[in-house]
Design a protein around this motif. Structure first.
Motif, PDB file in Angstrom:
ATOM      1  N   ASP A 290       0.878  -1.166   0.000  1.00  0.00           N
ATOM      2  CA  ASP A 290       0.000   0.000   0.000  1.00  0.00           C
ATOM      3  C   ASP A 290       0.921   1.224   0.000  1.00  0.00           C
ATOM      4  O   ASP A 290       1.416   1.660   1.041  1.00  0.00           O
ATOM      5  N   ILE A 291       1.175   1.766  -1.185  1.00  0.00           N
ATOM      6  CA  ILE A 291       2.226   2.772  -1.363  1.00  0.00           C
ATOM      7  C   ILE A 291       1.971   4.029  -0.537  1.00  0.00           C
ATOM      8  O   ILE A 291       2.879   4.531   0.146  1.00  0.00           O
ATOM      9  N   LYS A 292       0.760   4.541  -0.561  1.00  0.00           N
ATOM     10  CA  LYS A 292       0.472   5.774   0.176  1.00  0.00           C
ATOM     11  C   LYS A 292       0.611   5.562   1.674  1.00  0.00           C
ATOM     12  O   LYS A 292       1.142   6.413   2.400  1.00  0.00           O
ATOM     13  N   ALA A 293       0.131   4.397   2.167  1.00  0.00           N
ATOM     14  CA  ALA A 293       0.206   4.128   3.605  1.00  0.00           C
ATOM     15  C   ALA A 293       1.653   3.926   4.057  1.00  0.00           C
ATOM     16  O   ALA A 293       2.039   4.363   5.146  1.00  0.00           O
ATOM     17  N   GLU A 294       2.473   3.277   3.216  1.00  0.00           N
ATOM     18  CA  GLU A 294       3.841   2.939   3.615  1.00  0.00           C
ATOM     19  C   GLU A 294       4.850   4.042   3.302  1.00  0.00           C
ATOM     20  O   GLU A 294       5.853   4.187   4.004  1.00  0.00           O
ATOM     21  N   PHE A 295       4.586   4.820   2.236  1.00  0.00           N
ATOM     22  CA  PHE A 295       5.582   5.805   1.806  1.00  0.00           C
ATOM     23  C   PHE A 295       5.047   7.242   1.781  1.00  0.00           C
ATOM     24  O   PHE A 295       5.769   8.159   1.429  1.00  0.00           O
ATOM     25  N   GLY A 296       3.781   7.421   2.142  1.00  0.00           N
ATOM     26  CA  GLY A 296       3.233   8.767   2.292  1.00  0.00           C
ATOM     27  C   GLY A 296       2.638   9.400   1.055  1.00  0.00           C
ATOM     28  O   GLY A 296       1.989  10.431   1.129  1.00  0.00           O
ATOM     29  N   GLU A 297       2.837   8.793  -0.123  1.00  0.00           N
ATOM     30  CA  GLU A 297       2.299   9.351  -1.366  1.00  0.00           C
ATOM     31  C   GLU A 297       2.235   8.254  -2.422  1.00  0.00           C
ATOM     32  O   GLU A 297       2.983   7.269  -2.355  1.00  0.00           O
ATOM     33  N   PRO A 298       1.330   8.396  -3.407  1.00  0.00           N
ATOM     34  CA  PRO A 298       1.281   7.389  -4.477  1.00  0.00           C
ATOM     35  C   PRO A 298       2.499   7.517  -5.397  1.00  0.00           C
ATOM     36  O   PRO A 298       3.179   8.549  -5.400  1.00  0.00           O
ATOM     37  N   LEU A 299       2.765   6.481  -6.160  1.00  0.00           N
ATOM     38  CA  LEU A 299       3.865   6.499  -7.121  1.00  0.00           C
ATOM     39  C   LEU A 299       3.347   7.069  -8.440  1.00  0.00           C
ATOM     40  O   LEU A 299       2.423   6.512  -9.036  1.00  0.00           O
ATOM     41  N   LYS A 300       3.937   8.170  -8.898  1.00  0.00           N
ATOM     42  CA  LYS A 300       3.506   8.803 -10.143  1.00  0.00           C
ATOM     43  C   LYS A 300       4.448   8.409 -11.281  1.00  0.00           C
ATOM     44  O   LYS A 300       5.646   8.686 -11.215  1.00  0.00           O
ATOM     45  N   LEU A 301       3.899   7.762 -12.288  1.00  0.00           N
ATOM     46  CA  LEU A 301       4.697   7.333 -13.439  1.00  0.00           C
ATOM     47  C   LEU A 301       4.718   8.467 -14.460  1.00  0.00           C
ATOM     48  O   LEU A 301       3.956   8.485 -15.428  1.00  0.00           O
ATOM     49  N   ASP A 302       5.606   9.448 -14.224  1.00  0.00           N
ATOM     50  CA  ASP A 302       5.681  10.645 -15.065  1.00  0.00           C
ATOM     51  C   ASP A 302       6.768  10.571 -16.132  1.00  0.00           C
ATOM     52  O   ASP A 302       6.747  11.340 -17.090  1.00  0.00           O
ATOM     53  N   ASN A 303       7.739   9.668 -15.940  1.00  0.00           N
ATOM     54  CA  ASN A 303       8.921   9.676 -16.804  1.00  0.00           C
ATOM     55  C   ASN A 303       8.887   8.616 -17.901  1.00  0.00           C
ATOM     56  O   ASN A 303       9.912   8.318 -18.503  1.00  0.00           O
ATOM     57  N   CYS A 304       7.722   8.037 -18.125  1.00  0.00           N
ATOM     58  CA  CYS A 304       7.663   6.993 -19.149  1.00  0.00           C
ATOM     59  C   CYS A 304       6.245   6.887 -19.706  1.00  0.00           C
ATOM     60  O   CYS A 304       5.297   7.476 -19.178  1.00  0.00           O
ATOM     61  N   TYR A 305       6.121   6.141 -20.765  1.00  0.00           N
ATOM     62  CA  TYR A 305       4.836   5.867 -21.405  1.00  0.00           C
ATOM     63  C   TYR A 305       4.672   4.355 -21.501  1.00  0.00           C
ATOM     64  O   TYR A 305       5.631   3.629 -21.790  1.00  0.00           O
ATOM     65  N   LEU A 306       3.463   3.883 -21.250  1.00  0.00           N
ATOM     66  CA  LEU A 306       3.188   2.451 -21.294  1.00  0.00           C
ATOM     67  C   LEU A 306       2.327   2.127 -22.503  1.00  0.00           C
ATOM     68  O   LEU A 306       1.253   2.701 -22.681  1.00  0.00           O
ATOM     69  N   GLU A 307       2.812   1.201 -23.334  1.00  0.00           N
ATOM     70  CA  GLU A 307       1.971   0.654 -24.399  1.00  0.00           C
ATOM     71  C   GLU A 307       1.254  -0.545 -23.809  1.00  0.00           C
ATOM     72  O   GLU A 307       1.897  -1.521 -23.405  1.00  0.00           O
ATOM     73  N   VAL A 308      -0.067  -0.468 -23.739  1.00  0.00           N
ATOM     74  CA  VAL A 308      -0.842  -1.497 -23.060  1.00  0.00           C
ATOM     75  C   VAL A 308      -1.951  -2.036 -23.966  1.00  0.00           C
ATOM     76  O   VAL A 308      -2.271  -1.442 -25.002  1.00  0.00           O
ATOM     77  N   TYR A 309      -2.529  -3.151 -23.536  1.00  0.00           N
ATOM     78  CA  TYR A 309      -3.669  -3.718 -24.269  1.00  0.00           C
ATOM     79  C   TYR A 309      -4.561  -4.471 -23.287  1.00  0.00           C
ATOM     80  O   TYR A 309      -4.104  -4.938 -22.239  1.00  0.00           O
ATOM     81  N   LYS A 310      -5.832  -4.553 -23.616  1.00  0.00           N
ATOM     82  CA  LYS A 310      -6.757  -5.349 -22.820  1.00  0.00           C
ATOM     83  C   LYS A 310      -6.687  -6.802 -23.287  1.00  0.00           C
ATOM     84  O   LYS A 310      -6.686  -7.063 -24.499  1.00  0.00           O
ATOM     85  N   PRO A 311      -6.635  -7.760 -22.358  1.00  0.00           N
ATOM     86  CA  PRO A 311      -6.656  -9.163 -22.775  1.00  0.00           C
ATOM     87  C   PRO A 311      -8.002  -9.512 -23.409  1.00  0.00           C
ATOM     88  O   PRO A 311      -9.008  -8.847 -23.145  1.00  0.00           O
ATOM     89  N   GLN A 312      -7.999 -10.525 -24.256  1.00  0.00           N
ATOM     90  CA  GLN A 312      -9.228 -10.968 -24.905  1.00  0.00           C
ATOM     91  C   GLN A 312      -9.510 -12.427 -24.564  1.00  0.00           C
ATOM     92  O   GLN A 312      -8.606 -13.184 -24.206  1.00  0.00           O
ATOM     93  N   HIS A 313     -10.770 -12.800 -24.637  1.00  0.00           N
ATOM     94  CA  HIS A 313     -11.162 -14.187 -24.390  1.00  0.00           C
ATOM     95  C   HIS A 313     -12.122 -14.616 -25.495  1.00  0.00           C
ATOM     96  O   HIS A 313     -12.744 -13.783 -26.156  1.00  0.00           O
TER      97      HIS A 313
END
Length: 401
Positions: A290-313
């Motif tokens: 639990d990032i906010k509870a353990e480290f005081g703030e959420p982790l912000k992914l500002d320095n990269c871009y994610l290529e993602v996809y939704k799985p299919q069934h």
């Protein structure tokens, strides 16, 4: 000695008999007897057979010697747990599932408290669909109730072992009973079986479908869920217009490490926390940061871009994209790589526009010729006086025919 102490002592002896041998060698009779006694003891206190309460008994049997003091201590601990559980505010099943999702409770705790068995299908509904794929608690609760109503647990267990499951009579029976996630469940089992040797998920190409890729950035990660046998998942939020929407991202440990290492000091701290928990064999699984509870703030992914996809069934023989906000990572791009890729895409678009204009010029050339204008004049007016450009325009126009 009262009945409870006798029962605890008998449970201790049976568990020791089971613990001294491998589970298969110990036999299902002994194993079943131990589970029956766990249920019997906890029920006597009005407690469900959930992991947190069974753990009290497991802690007890790991003592080397049983005496009256230990039996009294375990009895008090069970009474205290029962008092807290029975006096806690009454919650509806829907509220329990919602709270379980928000607090990332173990399915082994949640299911018994809902009155459901800790069955592979039930664990899939809570652990995979509710936690990882952000399915609504109401959908999960409705499905659990349907399985309970039709007493379909055993049928699901059998069907999960059938190779051509969709043509089996049990499949038709379960579908008539209105069970919605049978295909997802069995395909998940298949993926786990195939991926087990290398502990790596299958690619869309290996599964047989072509995903719809999209690029996301500026994701706020609130929780990381992982263990030593399955790939980690990131739970967080992403901006959608003026508001934020929930998102879950599945990825490999190597990809998670790449993200953390590109996220400054906070990323390094989280990486170290994950390594410590993986090294702790007694840690409860799945493990949750639990990032906010353990480290005081959420982790912000500002320095990269994610290529993602939704799985299919597969649904009725066709590949269908999952509707929930669950994505797999295909690539992680640095800002420099993303800018380069965006620039390449922009240049390709401009080139395509130029080619369309050149191809259209040949149509204009033909119209001028039909009006009786000479060939040289028509080429000049259409901007095709260069012979190479004229040929290119001709062939581009031909591609459209």
């Amino acid at each position: 000695m009262d009945q409870l102490k006798l029962k605890l002592q008998e449970y201790y002896q049976h568990y020791q008999q089971l613990d001294k041998k491998p589970r298969k060698a110990a036999g299902t009779a002994v194993n079943n007897r131990v589970e029956e006694m766990e249920s019997d003891i906890l029920t006597q206190f009005g407690l469900p057979v959930s992991k947190r309460f069974v753990q009290i008994l497991h802690d007890f049997v790991h003592h080397s010697v049983v005496n009256d003091q230990l039996l009294d201590y375990v009895s008090r601990k069970l009474r205290t747990a029962a008092r807290r559980y029975l006096l806690s505010p009454v919650m509806s099943d829907l509220d329990q599932l919602t709270q379980a999702r928000d607090q990332k409770k173990s399915p082994y705790d949640v299911l018994p408290e809902l009155g459901c068995p800790v069955h592979d299908y039930a664990i899939f509904l809570v652990g995979e669909l509710l936690y990882r794929r952000n399915m609504t608690p109401q959908d999960i609760l409705d499905e659990l109730k349907r399985v309970q109503l039709h007493r379909a647990w055993e049928d699901l267990q059998v069907l999960g072992k059938v190779h051509n499951y969709s043509s089996h009579e049990l499949y038709a029976k379960l579908k008539k009973q209105g069970l919605r996630f049978v295909d997802d469940f069995i395909q998940q089992l298949r993926r786990q079986e195939v991926a087990k040797p290398q502990n790596k998920r299958l690619t869309p190409a290996e599964e047989g479908y072509k995903p719809n890729y999209q690029t996301i950035s500026k994701v706020q990660i609130e929780d990381i869920v992982f263990d030593d046998k399955t790939t980690p998942s990131l739970f967080g939020k992403i901006r959608s217009g003026r508001s934020y929407s929930r998102i879950t991202i599945g990825l490999e440990f190597s990809e998670l490490n790449q993200l953390l290492m590109s996220s400054g000091e906070l990323g390094v701290e989280i990486s170290n926390a994950i390594k410590k928990r993986l090294a702790n064999r007694s840690a409860e699984k799945p493990m949750v940061i639990d990032i906010k509870a353990e480290f005081g703030e959420p982790l912000k992914l500002d320095n990269c871009y994610l290529e993602v996809y939704k799985p299919q069934h597969k649904e009725d023989g066709k590949w269908t994209e999952d509707k929930d906000a669950f994505y797999f990572v295909d690539k992680i791009l640095s800002k420099k790589e993303f800018d380069k890729k965006a620039k390449e895409a922009e240049v390709k678009t401009k080139i395509q526009e130029c080619l369309e204009l050149i191809g259209g010029s040949y149509v204009y050339y033909q119209r001028l010729r039909r009006l009786g204008i000479t060939d040289d004049e028509a080429k000049l007016r259409a901007g095709l006086q260069d012979e190479l450009l004229f040929k290119l325009s001709f062939y581009l126009n031909k591609l459209k025919d």
